[in-house]
Design an enzyme around this catalytic site. Structure first.
Site, PDB file in Angstrom:
ATOM      1  N   HIS A 117       0.828  -1.208   0.000  1.00 34.46           N
ATOM      2  CA  HIS A 117       0.000   0.000   0.000  1.00 34.46           C
ATOM      3  C   HIS A 117       0.861   1.257   0.000  1.00 34.46           C
ATOM      4  O   HIS A 117       0.859   2.031   0.962  1.00 34.46           O
ATOM      5  CB  HIS A 117      -0.928  -0.012   1.218  1.00 34.46           C
ATOM      6  CG  HIS A 117      -1.894  -1.161   1.239  1.00 34.46           C
ATOM      7  ND1 HIS A 117      -1.528  -2.446   1.597  1.00 34.46           N
ATOM      8  CD2 HIS A 117      -3.209  -1.228   0.913  1.00 34.46           C
ATOM      9  CE1 HIS A 117      -2.582  -3.248   1.494  1.00 34.46           C
ATOM     10  NE2 HIS A 117      -3.607  -2.553   1.088  1.00 34.46           N
ATOM     11  N   HIS A 172      -5.298   2.178  -4.814  1.00 35.01           N
ATOM     12  CA  HIS A 172      -5.162   1.640  -3.458  1.00 35.01           C
ATOM     13  C   HIS A 172      -4.585   0.227  -3.497  1.00 35.01           C
ATOM     14  O   HIS A 172      -4.957  -0.579  -4.353  1.00 35.01           O
ATOM     15  CB  HIS A 172      -6.539   1.597  -2.784  1.00 35.01           C
ATOM     16  CG  HIS A 172      -6.514   1.021  -1.392  1.00 35.01           C
ATOM     17  ND1 HIS A 172      -6.391   1.804  -0.263  1.00 35.01           N
ATOM     18  CD2 HIS A 172      -6.578  -0.262  -0.944  1.00 35.01           C
ATOM     19  CE1 HIS A 172      -6.394   1.026   0.812  1.00 35.01           C
ATOM     20  NE2 HIS A 172      -6.508  -0.227   0.426  1.00 35.01           N
ATOM     21  N   SER A 188      -1.124   4.777   0.311  1.00 33.71           N
ATOM     22  CA  SER A 188      -1.619   5.056   1.656  1.00 33.71           C
ATOM     23  C   SER A 188      -0.475   5.422   2.592  1.00 33.71           C
ATOM     24  O   SER A 188      -0.699   5.974   3.670  1.00 33.71           O
ATOM     25  CB  SER A 188      -2.348   3.831   2.218  1.00 33.71           C
ATOM     26  OG  SER A 188      -3.382   3.415   1.363  1.00 33.71           O
ATOM     27  N   GLU A 235     -17.699  -3.418  24.348  1.00 29.58           N
ATOM     28  CA  GLU A 235     -16.872  -4.624  24.476  1.00 29.58           C
ATOM     29  C   GLU A 235     -15.617  -4.560  23.616  1.00 29.58           C
ATOM     30  O   GLU A 235     -14.590  -5.145  23.975  1.00 29.58           O
ATOM     31  CB  GLU A 235     -17.696  -5.864  24.114  1.00 29.58           C
ATOM     32  CG  GLU A 235     -18.831  -6.176  25.091  1.00 29.58           C
ATOM     33  CD  GLU A 235     -20.086  -5.347  24.862  1.00 29.58           C
ATOM     34  OE1 GLU A 235     -20.147  -4.609  23.849  1.00 29.58           O
ATOM     35  OE2 GLU A 235     -21.008  -5.435  25.701  1.00 29.58           O
ATOM     36  N   ASN A 268      -6.804  11.352   3.604  1.00 28.15           N
ATOM     37  CA  ASN A 268      -6.395  11.374   2.195  1.00 28.15           C
ATOM     38  C   ASN A 268      -7.593  11.190   1.250  1.00 28.15           C
ATOM     39  O   ASN A 268      -7.414  11.007   0.058  1.00 28.15           O
ATOM     40  CB  ASN A 268      -5.277  10.359   1.923  1.00 28.15           C
ATOM     41  CG  ASN A 268      -5.701   8.922   2.131  1.00 28.15           C
ATOM     42  OD1 ASN A 268      -6.889   8.608   2.060  1.00 28.15           O
ATOM     43  ND2 ASN A 268      -4.748   8.045   2.373  1.00 28.15           N
ATOM     44  N   ASP A 291      -8.548   7.760   7.397  1.00 22.52           N
ATOM     45  CA  ASP A 291      -9.882   8.379   7.413  1.00 22.52           C
ATOM     46  C   ASP A 291     -10.974   7.337   7.167  1.00 22.52           C
ATOM     47  O   ASP A 291     -12.053   7.416   7.755  1.00 22.52           O
ATOM     48  CB  ASP A 291      -9.988   9.562   6.446  1.00 22.52           C
ATOM     49  CG  ASP A 291      -9.479   9.285   5.038  1.00 22.52           C
ATOM     50  OD1 ASP A 291      -8.895   8.202   4.800  1.00 22.52           O
ATOM     51  OD2 ASP A 291      -9.650  10.158   4.172  1.00 22.52           O
TER      52      ASP A 291
END
Lengths: 618, 618
Positions: free
Chosen positions: B29, B253, B32, B357, B177, B147
């Protein structure tokens, strides 16, 4: 009496009846019911539009108790509305009664089971979304939430989703009674804490005194009049309101009142008010999506390769062409799961859940409340994020299909965070579930078509890698069946695999055949229910079974086989090949080898078992 | 060069190295990673205090990539900091490399595995909480968030928890982004959407341009200077920033760049900047909680009755007395799980997670990062809410104990929403897990003490109802063992149970003994690992096995027994009694009967199997 007086009286009746049913049961949550009684009195008298005689009327509003433990209040409402008798109400929590401890759809007016907090609102978002975008009729969804459950992240997934879609047909009512099970909530009576958060998420928020019927009336009118945004009524209330012994007293959660007679007297005694709940209005009929002829499943040619996840996408488009009730949801990985194909073909019936798997499940559960047939997909590993929603969906008797892609170590380089290695186990352990793990794209397509007609929670595990097409288009693959892909009269060992490992088993069988060791190979594409007859035949006819799965050793294919043979009179040795290591990064082939589930390891296991037994027999 | 120029150069280096490692791997990635490179360049140059040579230094800050898929950036940081070589960085995603696709703690600088989005921030809250309230030293936690993952409800559980506790030693950095895996996020570049939400949850929020090193510097200084509130830096960035082919381009991506050489040239070529990451300052030592002598477990008298959940609470207090590292968390049901006893005895080491939880698990994972020994409890059914966190905790090599109370139909009236019926299956299917299901309070206490010293994820299932005390205080119950509670030379059938069903099996054995049918009874209190030797002996020595469990048929005690016998040469018929119905409300005894797992049904099964085999042998 004026409306306000009647509503106040009705509120007292709902309290009294909550106390009565809990007293009769010897358990229950009367104080959590009493706090919301005035809110519900106004709602059912003036704002809820619902025909209790025709719960399937699509025009009906939906009343969902996200705080399911306030079930005594819900049942008191049903009594007041004439839906159940006082006698039935008093069967609360008794063996065989449909007046269960927490609401379930054994009652026709209950859309979904609640009681696991933080689920009712997300599911309500699903119902409201269906109303707005699928049914396209103006029913409203009214959801009673507890303040304690606002701590659940799933509630904020719901706030985000409803705000994003501007679902003004949804009203949440937060019963801010300040006290949780063990003490004060994080925010106590700080209504502004909830109001600020809700507004930040794009909701219209109205703080009120939840025991003032005038304020309730005004707020509900405002909710109905608000367009473009969902509304939340943030109601300050007292837990146990109206009875001094328990009002705003910590430690009174989840138990009947100590002296119910005195409490009832304090509330003015038993009443028998009948409420004329407003009927749904108008004659709108739910929208029906156009279809495009009979089901025409995709076809893949034997000898080519394709991933079963791609077949999922292709087949889902075909189902959507043939059936107007099919809708799909994805967790923002539609180019991995191939939901994107449905999104493109049927954009009006596709919902992007973004990376919010609990809301994704909640959409699915909410859609099927209204009769839509939902298919929800993400990486199988990330369905674990929504496991409680899956568990509760079964209690809700929901019918939905989950597709989990990228199963197992065979995804390769991405590593263990992305690998589902526990999904077969967790999904098998869901009441009434069906667990499918196709080995071939034609099979995946056929199984998906069957899944579309099957009740309950259906999970289909798909594979990232392209695998050989081994079946003809149009072949039948009944759920509960299996395929014997290699067999002969003199099979000595049976190999059982599914998905990626079936292809390893086939390779192993071919290698072994070259050595003169005949093995049977079973494609256990239906992991639950499993094909008991075929497995038992293999147990009788071969001297050992090797199961091989891209999954942890617990709860998957191996255990399904052992279960099928558990009380069989004859059963050979079963060797389970499964992922017993913590994987790292590597190519798919390296991963299968490192985990000991590739053809080479299958060959070794089969040789050993054939030899061992042969030796023992000699 | 001034600082700003150096930081900009370092940012470019981090981009280039992210591109290089992803190109070498053929996956990953990079885009990213590129969006957050400037943020991280400033952080590691000036604000992060960390000694990469001594990762166990308790004074070290913590850097957690909640967006774990930005691993190329993390590894580029490690290279820049001199922790790994360029060569090792380029082993990214290769077999055997510790530079895995997503970060895991096989690297000493990685606290926890990430890659399932929405977990890094909740766990960071746990680490920050430990720093503030347990360690009481001023390390900071810096968490890089995506995000897209802001859609996960668990992120808002974390925002709520950190805001509530005023964790000003925590800084979250949201890399906005704009683009997720398949398209734009819900909020795109609307920084205000995040700022407003964060402020509503009690955080200090700073929107910035995430590619302006001056703004980044100012924001991080402000975060450090902010007291009383955690800070979130909301940074507008471009995915793939710096390379025109991928900058702010959808569809880029999770894949290497098409032309890495050109991209590297566009970024100014390969650099080899070494960063002097600031060292931790001061000489603070972590706080140590006082202890109170050796372990003194609670004792229950044979012949009395007590619930194993009560024993959990009692034993946890004893562990807390004896060990200063024991800490506890509960999901706002401490009066049901009996965590409340620990909260009262050791208030400084108890954390109320409220009904969240996922955050409860995240606290546990975060606490054990710093060497604390966490015990987390809620209803076993509600642990399903955090299943993905449990799964990932195993990838994190976390050591923690989970206690799930109110297991099975035997809880009685509350109904299926509150009944764990899938917990044994889901918890067995966690890598390296231990699954305990005590049948007696002395046994529960002994097992909890053992669990405290055991690695991995340990799950203890406890029972709501009081059950007879059948073992002496102080008896040993090794994990991996079992107890044969009824046996003789002429046993014809073996009954295997645990928890509530062991007592039904004992009753059944007594009834059958009265009829002259001798049965063996095994208490399988250690469901995983199971006592293979004892089970195989029973398989050899008796003609049938009946397993009985208050759990669905899949993945629980019955399957554990079948697994233990899978490749045994001899194996009798195994009949699995389990919950095959959807329960409603009823008393505990009625529930056990309705599900077919009470003494009466065990007797019937044993009779049938003994008779059938006897007949076959006659």
């Amino acid at each position: 009496m004026g409306d306000h007086d009647i509503w106040r009286e009705l509120g007292q009746q709902l309290r009294v009846d909550s106390i009565r049913s809990s007293a009769a049961a010897g358990s229950g949550h009367p104080t959590s019911s009493m706090s919301a009684a005035d809110l519900m009195a106004v709602l059912i008298s003036k704002y809820l539009h619902y025909d209790f005689g025709t719960p399937d009327d699509p025009r009906n509003d939906h009343l969902i108790f996200s705080k399911g433990h306030a079930s005594p209040l819900l049942y008191a409402i049903y009594k007041a509305a004439g839906a159940i008798s006082d006698d039935e109400m008093l069967t609360f929590r008794k063996l065989g009664s449909r007046i269960e401890g927490h609401p379930t759809p054994v009652l026709p007016w209950v859309d979904v089971a609640t009681g696991s907090l933080g689920q009712g609102l997300p599911i309500s978002v699903g119902v409201a979304y269906a109303g707005r975008y699928f049914d396209r009729i103006p029913y409203r969804v009214w959801t009673l939430c507890g303040d304690s459950e606002m701590a659940e992240g799933s509630m904020w997934e719901a706030f985000e989703a409803a705000g994003f879609h501007g679902l003004d047909n949804l009203t949440a009512i937060i019963d801010v009674n300040r006290l949780g099970q063990t003490g004060e909530t994080m925010h106590g009576w700080d209504l502004d804490a909830y109001v600020t958060r809700a507004r930040a998420f794009g909701w219209h928020a109205i703080p009120i005194n939840g025991h003032d019927v005038g304020e309730i009336d005004t707020a509900m009118a405002e909710a109905v009049a608000t367009t473009g945004h969902p509304t939340v009524i943030v109601a300050r209330t007292e837990k146990g309101h109206g009875v001094a012994a328990v009002a705003n007293v910590n430690g009174a959660h989840g138990k009947p009142l100590g002296d119910p007679e005195e409490a009832i007297a304090e509330l003015g005694g038993i009443r028998d008010i009948s409420v004329q709940v407003p009927r749904p209005e108008g004659s709108d009929k739910p929208h029906v999506f156009a279809t495009d002829g009979p089901l025409n499943l995709p076809a893949y040619e034997i000898g080519t390769k394709e991933a079963t996840r791609k077949a999922y996408g292709d087949a889902l488009v075909a189902l959507g062409n043939a059936r107007g009730d099919v809708v799909a949801i994805d967790g923002e990985v539609g180019n991995s799961t191939y939901s994107e194909e449905f999104a493109e073909a049927h954009p009006d019936r596709f919902v992007q859940a973004y990376i919010a798997e609990q809301q994704m499940l909640a959409y699915a559960v909410g859609f099927q409340v209204r009769g839509w047939r939902p298919f929800a997909a993400t990486f199988a590993a990330f369905l674990s994020r929504a496991y409680d929603f899956v568990r509760m969906a079964a209690v809700s008797r929901a019918n939905l299909v989950l597709a989990g892609s990228h199963a197992g170590v065979s995804i390769g380089e991405d590593g263990p965070s992305q690998m589902a290695l526990e999904d077969l186990a967790s999904m098998r352990a869901v009441h009434g579930s069906t667990v499918l793990y196709p080995s071939d794209p034609n099979q995946a397509a056929a199984l998906l078509a069957e899944a579309a007609d099957r009740d309950g929670i259906i999970f289909m595990r798909t594979t990232r890698e392209k695998t050989p097409v081994i079946y003809q288009p149009g072949e039948a693959f009944p759920i509960g069946g299996s395929r014997v892909v290699r067999s002969g009269d003199d099979d000595r060992v049976t190999l059982v695999g599914a998905g990626i490992t079936l292809h390893e088993a086939i390779k192993a069988a071919d290698t072994l055949a070259g050595e003169g060791l005949r093995v049977r190979v079973i494609d256990l594409y239906s992991v639950k229910p499993a094909d008991v007859d075929t497995l038992r035949a293999a147990a009788r006819e071969t001297q050992a079974i090797v199961t091989v799965e891209d999954h942890l050793p617990e709860g998957g294919i191996g255990d399904a086989v052992l279960d099928a043979l558990a009380d069989a009179p004859e059963r050979p040795v079963v060797r389970k090949l499964a992922v017993r290591i913590m994987p790292g990064s590597a190519t798919p082939a390296e991963q299968l080898a490192a985990a000991g589930i590739d053809a080479e390891h299958i060959v070794a296991a089969a040789r050993e078992l054939a030899g061992a037994r042969a030796g023992a027999e000699a």
